[in-house]
Write a protein that holds these residues in place. Structure first.
Motif, PDB file in Angstrom:
ATOM      1  N   LEU A 135      -2.549   0.445   3.200  1.00 29.79           N
ATOM      2  CA  LEU A 135      -2.063  -0.303   2.051  1.00 29.79           C
ATOM      3  C   LEU A 135      -0.669   0.173   1.669  1.00 29.79           C
ATOM      4  O   LEU A 135      -0.336   1.345   1.831  1.00 29.79           O
ATOM      5  CB  LEU A 135      -3.013  -0.109   0.864  1.00 29.79           C
ATOM      6  N   ARG A 136       0.120  -0.727   1.135  1.00 29.58           N
ATOM      7  CA  ARG A 136       1.434  -0.347   0.636  1.00 29.58           C
ATOM      8  C   ARG A 136       1.252   0.436  -0.661  1.00 29.58           C
ATOM      9  O   ARG A 136       0.474   0.046  -1.528  1.00 29.58           O
ATOM     10  CB  ARG A 136       2.297  -1.576   0.381  1.00 29.58           C
ATOM     11  N   PRO A 137       1.969   1.551  -0.827  1.00 33.04           N
ATOM     12  CA  PRO A 137       1.844   2.316  -2.070  1.00 33.04           C
ATOM     13  C   PRO A 137       2.168   1.477  -3.300  1.00 33.04           C
ATOM     14  O   PRO A 137       1.566   1.652  -4.354  1.00 33.04           O
ATOM     15  CB  PRO A 137       2.879   3.445  -1.881  1.00 33.04           C
ATOM     16  N   GLU A 138       3.134   0.553  -3.186  1.00 35.33           N
ATOM     17  CA  GLU A 138       3.480  -0.303  -4.323  1.00 35.33           C
ATOM     18  C   GLU A 138       2.295  -1.176  -4.740  1.00 35.33           C
ATOM     19  O   GLU A 138       2.077  -1.430  -5.922  1.00 35.33           O
ATOM     20  CB  GLU A 138       4.683  -1.190  -3.969  1.00 35.33           C
ATOM     21  N   PHE A 139       1.528  -1.641  -3.738  1.00 28.06           N
ATOM     22  CA  PHE A 139       0.345  -2.452  -4.034  1.00 28.06           C
ATOM     23  C   PHE A 139      -0.704  -1.610  -4.761  1.00 28.06           C
ATOM     24  O   PHE A 139      -1.291  -2.050  -5.759  1.00 28.06           O
ATOM     25  CB  PHE A 139      -0.230  -3.008  -2.732  1.00 28.06           C
ATOM     26  N   GLU A 140      -0.941  -0.398  -4.269  1.00 26.55           N
ATOM     27  CA  GLU A 140      -1.927   0.479  -4.905  1.00 26.55           C
ATOM     28  C   GLU A 140      -1.528   0.821  -6.331  1.00 26.55           C
ATOM     29  O   GLU A 140      -2.373   0.914  -7.222  1.00 26.55           O
ATOM     30  CB  GLU A 140      -2.083   1.752  -4.074  1.00 26.55           C
ATOM     31  N   ALA A 141      -0.222   1.013  -6.542  1.00 26.47           N
ATOM     32  CA  ALA A 141       0.235   1.394  -7.873  1.00 26.47           C
ATOM     33  C   ALA A 141       0.082   0.260  -8.882  1.00 26.47           C
ATOM     34  O   ALA A 141      -0.199   0.499 -10.055  1.00 26.47           O
ATOM     35  CB  ALA A 141       1.694   1.839  -7.819  1.00 26.47           C
TER      36      ALA A 141
END
Length: 915
Positions: free
Chosen positions: A428-434
């Motif tokens: 997963l993209r970290p931006e998505f998780e955040a």
């Protein structure tokens, strides 16, 4: 005893040497070595008896430090390799304390993951203001994350014999590279790494077991997921967020040495130098690429791009040869062409009066003024045009089918067969998780994971679609504006060139039509570049706002936006010239008008194909030249400017991490733009190639340069990109397939409606009356007659002439016919022939395409056999390893059991004897 001052000086020198040794080797896992600030403090301590020698001692110590660090890729201890570098500058703004706190928290969390950090003070940097954080991943961290990422590592050297050489391969000797460059490492059987089976893997040296590209990939994975605090109630993490907020100014892995010289021990083999010598030099343009070495150094994703570009260039060579042969045929037959002979003949073309090309201002003109244009048109509009259009339809199928085979071969050789399940779908993209506030169960992994409902993304999807639609409409509007420009200035060019005596010598080849077309094409190209530059920035921002789930989704979304826009931007003017210009003109006395103001453009009497050729040549060649200059000059100028501002003003005199810091950043989208450029060129080569058989040759020459330019800039002008894996060229492959199908239709329509070949064939077989020279009289037959008296007052030229009729390009009844100016029967015959040709050509080419796709397997049999063999051997090796381990455990258990039994027996005997 000697002089006490001298003795004290020697003792001081020994003390400083001990301090230096302590500074270099006195580090442990939990305590950092002395910082450069502490070193400077120790050096500044001046014993009274050694003042006159202190300057010498300070210089000696600093000289040793510089000697060690200038090209070193290690920490100060000379042992731990630098896997990644972060840099930052002290911020004097109000957010300075917040950024410092973020960095402190981030670096503490990095140490908690097991990474080791070493900080270079700003006073030791060339600009005197930049801090550098050097990161090393120890063995335990590497093995842990190698297991997490499912990285495959060697377990046994492969016993599969190499592929047999193709016939006459010895003739390709000059194109080959040395074997140690082509295949720097032997082939291995591999398995997913696991910490609990380390004995299974071929670990000869822990420091070199994981290649540097794999090490920086692991470290970047940790950096992208490391938290740096909680702000606004949300957990913040990831190096990308810190870079965006300017908390850190850059993050990059190091090149392994200078590109102009090999590294000296104890540095490892300088692969960057080997790449530069054998890949990035323009004198090696005819050599093959060291793809395995590119993969080892830059990672599979970048290497796959160069595999594709190299294969595409190889296949272009065949198309270029055939296209050049067709051009030579047109060149040789140009003087024997009956059409241009009639147009140039003063007794035929010189006596045909043509109707004005614009209202009032334009005058009547004689057909032989287009003599040179008709000859040039024959270069690209002859019998070979049909053959080349059909050939390119088959070529594009062979290219795509053989590319699938080459891709499958690279997947096997680079251990990427099962990559999609391991990497692309699960990361997963970290931006998505955040940004996610919801979580749901993953149906595959049965674990809770971040989830973003569709309703929260819909506004951004609507904004994205509206923006793309708006910009494509803007492109169409700009194209219409260029058309209006051409319509409005044509009359100016015509009257100016007619009135100016100085233009009499150039009017034979620089007609008003050609002048307007060339200037309009150049203006259109400039507009294309401007719109493209602006849209790139907007599309990246919109894609980020959509918050894609994975990196693959992010790239796919951006690719769709950029390609749709580029397709309309670069190809719309070519589509206009090919399929619209001159098709809806009307006829004298009843012309069609754009916006009721400008009369529609007419084609040259020889057809619009020559204008399409000029349009395609200007846009394609201009884009390629502009792209190569931008790629080569832009990073070189920026790097020169950064080095110019450095205090040493020479990249040979400062540290490895500072040299790389002053290089240009390749960026996460660097490869995306390379693919986009190549696919756009592929569109020019396939969609409109029937109008310009030299397009494959131009593309071939450009790509030969492009490969070396890309290699040169990656090796010398850019920071080393973070290694990434990719088992294919991704969504670009689907785009290529779509363009291949579309190209069959576009080329069929170009031959039918833009070229003049079908009307000539109809005349040859149905309307010719001369058995000895069947094409004699075609020019006169293709022109209709108009009575000048029928001109409306607002369209006729102001001056009166002594002739009664003029001619125009169409198939219509003459003025003395009952159905004057209506399409005659020959028009419908030609139209039926055009439609028949389109249907027949498309069906023939598509039939051949489907047959070739069915006959050529996606994965070669030899690759399938090798995959099966490797899987079998891997299972066998794992089975033997587990069996051996089980036997060892059983042996140890039985020995321990025997010892326990013996001890119990001894105790029993002692008890009995005591009784």
């Amino acid at each position: 005893m000697g002089d006490p001052d001298v003795l004290e000086m020697v003792q001081e020198e020994e003390r400083l040497s001990n301090l230096e040794a302590e500074y270099v080797f006195g580090m442990n896992e939990n305590q950092q070595s002395l910082s450069s600030r502490e070193t400077s403090f120790l050096i500044s301590e001046e014993p009274v008896s050694a003042k006159r020698f202190n300057l010498f001692l300070r210089r000696r110590l600093m000289f040793k430090k510089d000697e060690q660090s200038k090209d070193s890729i290690f920490f100060r201890d000379g042992i731990r390799q630098i896997d990644f570098v972060l840099s930052y500058v002290d911020d004097i703004k109000k957010e300075a304390e917040l950024k410092a706190e973020r960095r402190k928290e981030f670096e503490q969390n990095l140490r908690k993951t097991g990474l080791e950090l070493e900080i270079e003070d700003k006073r030791n940097s060339e600009d005197g203001r930049t801090y550098f954080v050097k990161i090393h991943a120890p063995w335990e961290v590497l093995v842990t994350y190698a297991e997490v990422l499912g990285i495959k590592m060697p377990i046994k050297e492969s016993d599969i014999p190499p592929a047999e050489n193709i016939p006459f391969s010895y003739m390709l000797g000059p194109l080959k590279l040395p074997k140690n460059v082509r295949h720097p490492r032997p082939e291995y059987f591999t398995a997913q790494f696991t910490r609990h089976r380390q004995e299974l893997f071929l670990i000869e040296d822990e420091s070199s077991f994981f290649p540097s590209s794999m090490r920086n990939r692991i470290v970047y994975y940790i950096l992208s997921r490391c938290p740096f605090g909680i702000e606004d109630g949300k957990k913040k993490f990831g190096i990308e967020r810190l870079l965006t907020s300017n908390t850190y100014s850059s993050a990059y892995p190091l090149h392994d040495g200078q590109y102009w010289k090999p590294s000296a021990p104890p540095n490892p083999v300088n692969e960057r130098y080997i790449l530069f010598q054998n890949w990035a030099r323009f004198s090696y343009f005819y050599k093959e690429q060291p793809l395995d070495l590119v993969r080892n150094y830059f990672g599979e994703k970048i290497a796959m791009y160069f595999v594709f570009l190299g294969f595409y260039t190889e296949m272009l060579s065949f198309a270029a040869i055939v296209g050049l042969a067709c051009f030579i045929y047109g060149l040789l037959s140009m003087h024997s062409n009956s059409n241009s002979s009639e147009i140039c003949d003063p007794t035929i073309g010189g006596q045909i009066i043509m109707c004005p090309l614009c209202d009032q201002v334009c005058d009547y003109w004689r057909l032989n003024t287009t003599c040179l244009a008709s000859k040039i048109s024959h270069l690209f509009d002859n019998e070979s045009t049909v053959f080349f259009a059909i050939f390119m339809g088959i070529w594009v199928t062979l290219f795509l089918e053989f590319w699938k085979q080459r891709q499958a071969r690279m997947e096997y050789e680079w251990d990427l067969v099962d990559f999609e399940e391991e990497q692309q779908q699960l990361q997963l993209r970290p931006e998505f998780e955040a940004m996610c506030k919801h979580r749901k169960m993953n149906a595959v992994t049965k674990e809770m994971e971040p989830y973003m409902p569709l309703w929260s993304r819909l506004p951004w999807y609507f904004l994205s679609g509206a923006t793309v639609t708006f910009w494509m409409a803007l492109v169409i509007a700009c194209m219409v504006a260029v058309i209006v420009y051409r319509l409005s200035v044509f009359a100016t060019f015509a009257s100016f060139m007619e009135s100016e005596a100085s233009f009499k010598h150039v009017k034979s080849f620089l007609t008003p039509q050609i002048t307007t077309s060339l200037s309009g094409s150049c203006l259109n190209f400039i507009v294309i570049l401007i719109l493209n530059f602006i849209y790139e920035k907007i599309s990246v921002w919109i894609t980020k706002m959509e918050i894609p789930r994975t990196y693959q989704e992010y790239e796919s979304s951006l690719t769709l936006k950029m390609f749709l826009f580029q397709f309309v931007n670069f190809y719309s003017s070519c589509f206009y010239v090919a399929f619209f210009k001159g098709k809806f003109v009307g006829y004298p006395g009843k012309y069609t008008y754009l916006f009721h103001a400008w009369r529609s453009e007419e084609c040259d009497p020889g057809g619009c194909l020559i204008e399409l050729t000029a349009q395609l040549t200007i846009i394609m060649t201009g884009k390629q030249i502009f792209g190569n200059i931008k790629e080569a000059i832009y990073p070189m100028v920026l790097n020169w400017w950064r080095r110019r501002k450095a205090r040493t003003n020479s990249e040979k005199l400062y540290s490895r991490w500072e040299q790389d810091h002053d290089l240009e950043t390749f960026g996460s989208l660097g490869l995306f733009y390379e693919y986009l450029e190549t696919v756009t060129q592929f569109g020019f080569v396939t969609l409109f190639v029937a109008s310009f058989p030299l397009a494959p040759l131009l593309a071939l020459l450009n790509n030969i340069i492009e490969i070396r330019v890309d290699a040169w800039k990656l090796t010398t002008q850019y920071r080393r990109p973070v290694a990434a894996k990719a088992h294919s060229i991704g969504v670009w492959q689907d785009i290529l397939y779509g363009m291949a199908v579309l190209s069959v239709a576009t080329n069929a329509f170009i031959v039918a409606f833009t070229s003049d070949i079908i009307p000539r064939l109809v005349y040859y077989y149905a309307y010719s009356t001369d058995d000895t020279e069947p094409m004699r009289g075609y020019v006169n037959d293709s022109l209709s007659t108009f009575l000048i008296a029928d001109f409306p007052n607002h369209t006729a030229p102001s001056e009166k002439r002594d002739f009664v009729t003029c001619r125009y390009r169409d198939y219509r009844y003459p003025p003395d016919h009952d159905q004057k100016y209506f399409q005659n029967m020959q028009y419908w015959h030609v139209l039926a022939a055009k439609m028949t040709f389109i249907i027949v050509m498309e069906h023939v080419v598509f039939l051949v395409k489907f047959l070739l796709a069915w006959m050529i397997p996606d994965v070669p049999k030899v690759v399938l056999d090798r995959i099966k063999r490797e899987k079998l051997m891997t299972v066998k090796i794992l089975h033997d390893f587990e069996l051996h381990k089980l036997k060892e455990n059983l042996k140890i258990s039985s020995t321990e059991l025997a010892k326990q039994v013996l001890i119990q027996e001894n105790k029993a005997q002692l008890a009995n004897s005591a009784v």
